[in-house]
Each structure stands twice: as structure tokens, then as C-alpha cells.
Write a protein that holds these residues in place. Structure first.
Motif, short mmCIF file in Angstrom:
data_model
loop_
_atom_site.label_atom_id
_atom_site.label_comp_id
_atom_site.label_asym_id
_atom_site.label_seq_id
_atom_site.Cartn_x
_atom_site.Cartn_y
_atom_site.Cartn_z
N ARG A 135 -5.46 -8.98 0.65
CA ARG A 135 -5.81 -7.87 1.29
C ARG A 135 -7.24 -7.05 0.79
N GLY B 245 -7.03 -4.08 2.12
CA GLY B 245 -7.38 -2.47 2.14
C GLY B 245 -7.50 -2.37 3.63
N TRP C 118 -6.36 -2.49 6.62
CA TRP C 118 -5.16 -2.37 7.53
C TRP C 118 -5.00 -1.04 7.10
N ARG C 119 -5.55 -0.42 6.42
CA ARG C 119 -4.80 1.16 5.97
C ARG C 119 -5.89 2.17 6.88
N LYS C 120 -6.92 1.77 7.33
CA LYS C 120 -8.23 1.79 8.16
C LYS C 120 -7.44 3.23 9.11
N VAL D 287 -2.98 3.57 9.23
CA VAL D 287 -3.00 4.86 8.24
C VAL D 287 -4.19 6.14 8.72
N GLU D 288 -5.09 6.07 8.73
CA GLU D 288 -5.97 6.64 8.95
C GLU D 288 -6.02 7.33 10.63
N ASP E 121 -5.85 -8.63 5.94
CA ASP E 121 -5.81 -7.87 6.40
C ASP E 121 -6.46 -6.52 7.31
N ASP F 205 -0.16 -7.09 7.93
CA ASP F 205 0.05 -5.96 7.65
C ASP F 205 0.41 -6.46 5.37
N GLU G 25 0.35 -4.49 2.45
CA GLU G 25 0.72 -3.47 2.46
C GLU G 25 1.99 -3.16 0.79
#
Length: 148
Positions: A32, A34, A36-38, A41-42, A74, A109, A111
């Protein structure tokens, strides 16, 4: 991690040690970053595709030496983008798939799994990711599951 961050073998060793995880032959390694969050989420699709943190070419020997069964991450391409050598396209992909025979899983994913592992301190689990049965295919969507 930021886009363009190269993950080397020393990082993989340090994380395994910090988590108290022994990496054994036949394991599936999930990484992971992180990233994937870009996207999720973002909602920065352009930023997501323009770069990414990922494995450097030095990780290939590490993966082979640990006799891993598969690798999932991710990010969208497993390896760092832009690559370490701009003259070579996807060297980590080519060597892992073609020369080492390691199946790759992308855009996982991770997270909720990471949150759960951090919560109970258990970073090992039973992992399955059955592919679709398509004759002659070289890739497939999977339904990855981690059972703790």
C-alpha cells in the motif's frame, strides 16, 4: 507516498520488520503506497495517471529471492512512474511477468485492510484473488479477498 517515489528492497525489509511479518516462499505481497486515495478520495484522475510511487527495478531480485507467488499494489502500474530509466518502458513489469513469472495485481483498494491491520497489529492473512476463467487470456479482473 508521493508520485515518483522509488520503493527499494530496503523499504520492503524495513516495513516487514516493523510489522513483525516474516516473508516466506509462496506468499503474496500486498504493498500500500496510499496512491489509491489520490484517485478515489482526492478525485485527481490527471494527477493519478501522471506519476505514481512504486517499485524500483532493484525490487525484482528481492521478490525473486523471497520466492513470492504474486504481488498486488494500490497504484496503477506496480512500478514507479516516471521510471528510473526514461529510455526503458515498464522494466519492472517486463522482468516480473516475463522472466520471473510473478502475477501482478494493480489498483487494489487496500485502505480498509491497512486500517484493520494497523488496528489489531496483525499484518498476515489468507489472501485469494481468483481470476475470471477466460481461455487464452493474459490478464483478468479479480475479486481479491483478505481473510483474517
Amino acid at each position: 507516498m508521493e508520485g515518483g517515489h522509488v520503493i527499494g528492497p530496503e523499504t520492503l525489509d524495513a516495513v516487514a520488520e516493523r510489522q513483525g511479518t516474516e516473508i516466506r516462499a509462496g506468499d503474496v505481497l500486498l504493498v500500500r503506497t496510499g496512491w489509491w486515495r489520490k484517485f478515489a478520495v482526492e478525485r485527481d484522475a490527471a494527477g493519478w495517471m501522471s506519476t505514481e510511487p512504486g517499485l524500483g527495478l532493484d525490487c525484482v531480485r528481492w521478490i525473486r529471492d523471497h520466492d513470492l507467488a504474486a504481488l498486488g499494489m494500490d497504484n496503477w502500474g506496480i512500478e514507479v512512474a516516471p521510471g528510473e530509466d526514461p529510455a526503458v518502458t515498464s522494466p519492472v513489469h517486463c522482468v516480473l511477468l516475463r522472466d520471473v513469472g510473478i502475477p501482478l495485481g494493480e489498483i487494489f483498494d487496500l485502505e480498509a485492510l491497512a486500517e484493520d491491520c494497523a488496528g489489531d497489529g496483525v499484518h498476515e492473512f489468507f489472501f485469494v484473488a481468483p481470476p475470471l476463467k477466460v481461455t487464452g487470456a493474459v490478464g483478468s479482473p479479480v475479486n481479491p479477498l483478505a481473510l483474517k
